[in-house]
Enzyme design. Structure first.
Site, short mmCIF file in Angstrom:
data_model
loop_
_atom_site.label_atom_id
_atom_site.label_comp_id
_atom_site.label_asym_id
_atom_site.label_seq_id
_atom_site.Cartn_x
_atom_site.Cartn_y
_atom_site.Cartn_z
N HIS A 114 0.82 -1.21 0.00
CA HIS A 114 0.00 0.00 0.00
C HIS A 114 0.85 1.27 0.00
O HIS A 114 0.54 2.24 -0.71
CB HIS A 114 -0.93 -0.02 1.22
CG HIS A 114 -1.98 1.04 1.19
ND1 HIS A 114 -2.87 1.16 0.13
CD2 HIS A 114 -2.30 2.02 2.06
CE1 HIS A 114 -3.69 2.16 0.37
NE2 HIS A 114 -3.36 2.71 1.52
N ARG A 143 -9.92 6.02 -2.92
CA ARG A 143 -9.71 5.12 -1.79
C ARG A 143 -10.17 5.82 -0.51
O ARG A 143 -9.46 6.65 0.04
CB ARG A 143 -8.23 4.74 -1.68
CG ARG A 143 -7.64 4.08 -2.93
CD ARG A 143 -6.18 3.70 -2.67
NE ARG A 143 -5.56 3.09 -3.83
CZ ARG A 143 -4.85 3.76 -4.73
NH1 ARG A 143 -4.67 5.07 -4.60
NH2 ARG A 143 -4.31 3.13 -5.76
N GLU A 154 -11.00 -8.94 -7.64
CA GLU A 154 -9.64 -9.09 -7.11
C GLU A 154 -9.45 -10.41 -6.39
O GLU A 154 -8.35 -10.74 -5.97
CB GLU A 154 -9.32 -7.92 -6.17
CG GLU A 154 -10.36 -7.64 -5.12
CD GLU A 154 -10.12 -6.34 -4.38
OE1 GLU A 154 -8.99 -5.81 -4.42
OE2 GLU A 154 -11.06 -5.85 -3.74
N ASP A 189 -4.36 -7.10 -5.99
CA ASP A 189 -4.79 -8.24 -5.19
C ASP A 189 -5.07 -9.46 -6.04
O ASP A 189 -4.82 -10.59 -5.63
CB ASP A 189 -6.03 -7.88 -4.36
CG ASP A 189 -5.67 -7.28 -3.02
OD1 ASP A 189 -4.57 -7.58 -2.51
OD2 ASP A 189 -6.46 -6.50 -2.46
N CYS A 206 -8.14 -0.82 -12.27
CA CYS A 206 -7.70 0.27 -11.39
C CYS A 206 -6.45 -0.11 -10.60
O CYS A 206 -6.00 0.65 -9.76
CB CYS A 206 -8.82 0.67 -10.42
SG CYS A 206 -9.30 -0.65 -9.29
#
Length: 754
Positions: A362, A469, A603, A627, A674
């Protein structure tokens, strides 16, 4: 043998430098297996040789002088095979090579084991016997275990330059630390070390300005811990035995001992701040206890560590950390967090270096969003020694140079200038449409999570937001944001891009995105409680967020809602039920809200095979390639040990994405990507060829991807995709794509410079 192994490992781990670690190894191994000689050879990759770097039994003058070329001698044979070689009469082996420099005399028995770290042979550990002897299996496994420990010491030595010094090489590029590319780019700046609280091992060295004040704060911290221990002892006197209560007394005595007090105070007087001086003192005490013969006393090393942690906590409460940042700050840590990155003032952050994590973690994604060069998963990063050091961060080759030479510094300054020139040239594309050279429109959207991303996203010509997000505002706070607080944040984003669409993803925490005020402790967080699972288990959190999102859309109607981590249609039904409930509540309260389009993230592999069923419930699909890659390849994307296996261009990942686009087209649902693949100009070409309807990426990547899109036509990218289907691994796919970009004159998109 086990006890010898444990003690040797402890000594090696405590060795102050590589030279001492090697000396310990050869001495202890020779004694343990009762051999005549024990030696360590280290790999010198620059000269393609194995160099004798430590020995007990050979002529000491041979150290550093005996060099064997790659593949030469029995040492070379062990390294080539990357496995043990156990011979009762070495001289009869075809690879045997006699060395006069070692003064070895007639030696027959030979056992050599490779020293391996991350598939690289760092050296060879060898024992020799004058008489013919085949070493026992237990002795062989003993050497293997020590070689594994030595691999860590050698890797760490490479990080701090010991290997370079030992091999007497002057090339400063050998001081480079290696990791995994988090964000391409080049940065030159000063290290600012971040660390978790109450973790002595993570404390860096720092100079102290007011020695007397620092000593006073240390004494106050010790006094506070003593009061705490006495209070605990008094509370537990009726519940514990006399022997157990005596432990508190022992800790109190240790706390007031001159060794601990004076040792730390002396460290402060020598210029280190109290936490750093305390770290060194506690480390010495722990070593003393671990060296004791008595098992009970050895176990007390854990109590000493606990004592040090308690003092550190007191120190940190007396003087909370005040982080001051300078221009060209390079954030360095064992594990840099998103919140630590967000704390650095805008314009001050030049780079990120983390011992943990990968290109898909992240914090790396956030660094890319901010166009900050990042290197993740750096082996044996000497965090404690880097505070204030000048660093060069090479995000292309995933290298970090500590105290770089003038030549290296100038070279990276040149690359920075070339990158700036390329960025300026790309500005000419802002007003041009994102379409292939034969006119196929490919909408490019921005990924965002910080309000500071809005202006850069607008300036680079984003056609909207493909992924907002919402967890970022949660991550940078010390509590859950309220409904109105959230509404104001979401409203700013929706207003800034109106009437262009903004896709807002509901709260996606868990995995590597943990809230300090909402702890989630799991053995395997990426396969556990995260994303929509937490939202559905905590409807009070989810409903509050949904209400805030829907209210923020009032009068704008450019909202699209995205649900993360969907693995089955039951989760969609439950989530849609809560969306409807939030909408009805607001309508009943007089809010003029409307229901937005709702989509799901693909994902989780199970979602790949449920597109038709999901399409009956939602309006669009968004593929989260990060993911999806992690779960398809069974690779924790934050784990540096397996980061090399994480590859978004793996054929299995590409085929999964292709299957989603084919199924979605059949049921007439648009598909976007994305994840980080969308921001990779090379991967973007394949996604377009597969029929992906739109791409969403960090603002920093948008113009680069637009350049690639406008440089190819649809038949060309479809031809590339056809070639890719014939390839069997991600490396080959990447090479093909990069070569295509180079041939098209777009090499500056995939390497440093223009």
């Amino acid at each position: 043998m086990l006890d010898i192994l444990r003690r040797t490992v402890q000594e090696v781990n405590r060795a102050p430098d590589l030279s001492r670690a090697l000396a310990i190894i050869v001495t202890r191994v020779k004694q343990a297996v009762v051999a005549d000689v024990c030696s360590v050879y280290l790999t010198d990759p620059e000269n393609e040789q194995y160099v004798l770097m430590a020995t007990d039994g050979y002529n000491p003058a041979a150290v550093g002088k005996v060099r064997l070329n790659f593949g030469q001698g029995l040492v070379g044979e062990v390294a080539r095979r990357a496995e043990a070689l156990n011979l009762d009469n070495a001289s009869t082996h075809p690879a045997y090579l006699f060395s006069h420099e070692t003064g070895e005399g007639p030696l027959h028995g030979f056992l050599g084991v490779p020293i391996i770290q991350h598939r690289n042979v760092l050296g060879v550990l060898v024992v020799r016997q004058r008489e013919p002897r085949r070493f026992a299996e237990q002795e062989e496994t003993f050497l293997f275990t020590l070689a594994a420990q030595l691999a860590g010491a050698i890797s760490h030595a490479g990080a701090i330059g010991d290997i370079t010094r030992l091999l007497q090489e002057a090339d400063e590029s050998r001081y480079a630390l290696s990791g995994h590319s988090g964000t391409p780019g080049a940065a030159v700046g000063r290290a600012h070390v971040v660390y978790p609280l109450a973790n002595l091992e993570a404390i860096p060295d720092r100079t102290v300005e007011d020695v007397d004040a620092e000593i006073a704060e240390f004494r106050a911290a010790v006094a506070g811990v003593e009061r705490e221990l006495r209070s605990m002892s008094a509370r537990m006197v009726d519940s514990l035995s006399v022997e157990d209560i005596a432990l508190f007394d022992a800790l109190i005595l240790m706390l007031s001992s001159e060794n601990l007090l004076e040792g730390t105070i002396q460290g402060i007087r020598e210029g280190n701040w109290a936490p750093g001086a305390l770290r060194n003192t506690i480390s010495e005490h722990v070593k003393a206890f671990e060296d004791m013969e008595d098992p009970y006393l050895r176990e007390r090393a854990g109590d000493v560590r606990d004592l040090g942690r308690r003092i550190l906590e007191r120190l940190q409460s007396i003087k909370p950390a005040v982080r001051e940042y300078q221009p060209d700050t390079i954030l360095v840590g064992e594990e840099v967090s998103a919140s630590q990155l967000a704390e650095v003032p805008a314009g001050f952050l030049a780079g990120v270096v983390s011992a943990r994590g990968s290109s898909a973690s992240h914090v790396a994604i956030l660094a890319r969003a901010l166009s900050i060069p990042a290197v993740m998963g750096v082996d044996d990063l000497p965090v404690g020694r880097l505070e204030g050091q000048e660093l060069v961060v090479d995000g292309y080759q995933a290298r970090v140079f500590v105290r770089p030479s003038r030549a290296i510094r100038n070279e990276f300054r040149r690359l920075q200038r070339e990158e700036a020139e390329l960025s300026n040239e790309l500005q000419e594309l802002i007003e041009l449409p994102s379409e292939t050279s034969d006119g196929v429109h490919v909408p490019l959207y921005a990924n965002t999570g910080l309000l500071t991303d809005i202006t850069p996203s607008l300036r680079c010509g984003a056609e909207g937001v493909g992924l907002y997000r919402t967890e970022v505002p949660f991550l940078v706070r010390d509590r859950f944001p309220g409904e109105e607080e959230q509404r104001q944040i979401y409203r700013q984003v929706l207003e800034a891009f109106a009437p262009a669409p903004v896709t807002v993803r509901t709260l996606d925490i868990g995995g590597d995105k943990l809230l300090p005020y909402f702890p989630v402790v799991e053995d395997n967080p990426f396969l556990g409680w995260r994303g929509i699972r937490i939202a559905l288990d905590h409807p009070e959190i989810f409903i509050t967020q949904l209400r805030a999102i829907l209210r923020a859309n009032t009068g704008l109607n450019n909202l699209k809602l995205l649900l993360p981590m969907i693995s089955n249609v039951g989760e969609i039904d439950a989530a849609l039920g809560l969306v409807t409930r939030a909408h009805q509540e607001l309508r009943e309260e007089g809010e003029d809200t409307s229901l937005p389009q709702v989509g799901v993230m693909i994902e989780v592999p199970s979602a790949v095979y449920q597109v038709p069923a999901m399409a009956r419930r939602v309006d669009f699909f968004s593929i989260g390639s990060n993911d999806l890659t992690q779960y398809l390849l069974a690779v924790d994307r934050n784990n540096a040990q397996v980061a090399e296996l994480y590859d978004g261009l793996h054929p299995s990942v590409l085929r999964a994405i292709h299957q989603v686009t084919v199924e979605a087209r059949r049921v007439q649902r648009p598909v976007s990507v994305c994840g980080e693949m969308a921001g990779d100009p090379a991967a973007a070409l394949l996604l377009i060829a597969m029929g992906v309807d739109s791409l969403s990426m960090s603002a920093a990547s948008l113009l680069r991807v637009k350049w690639a899109v406008r440089s190819f036509n649809l038949p060309q990218v479809q031809s590339l995709l056809a070639e890719v289907w014939e390839l069997e691994d991600g490396g080959a796919v990447r090479a093909l794509l990069h070569n295509s970009l180079e041939q098209a004159g777009l090499g500056g998109l995939v390497r440093a410079g223009r």
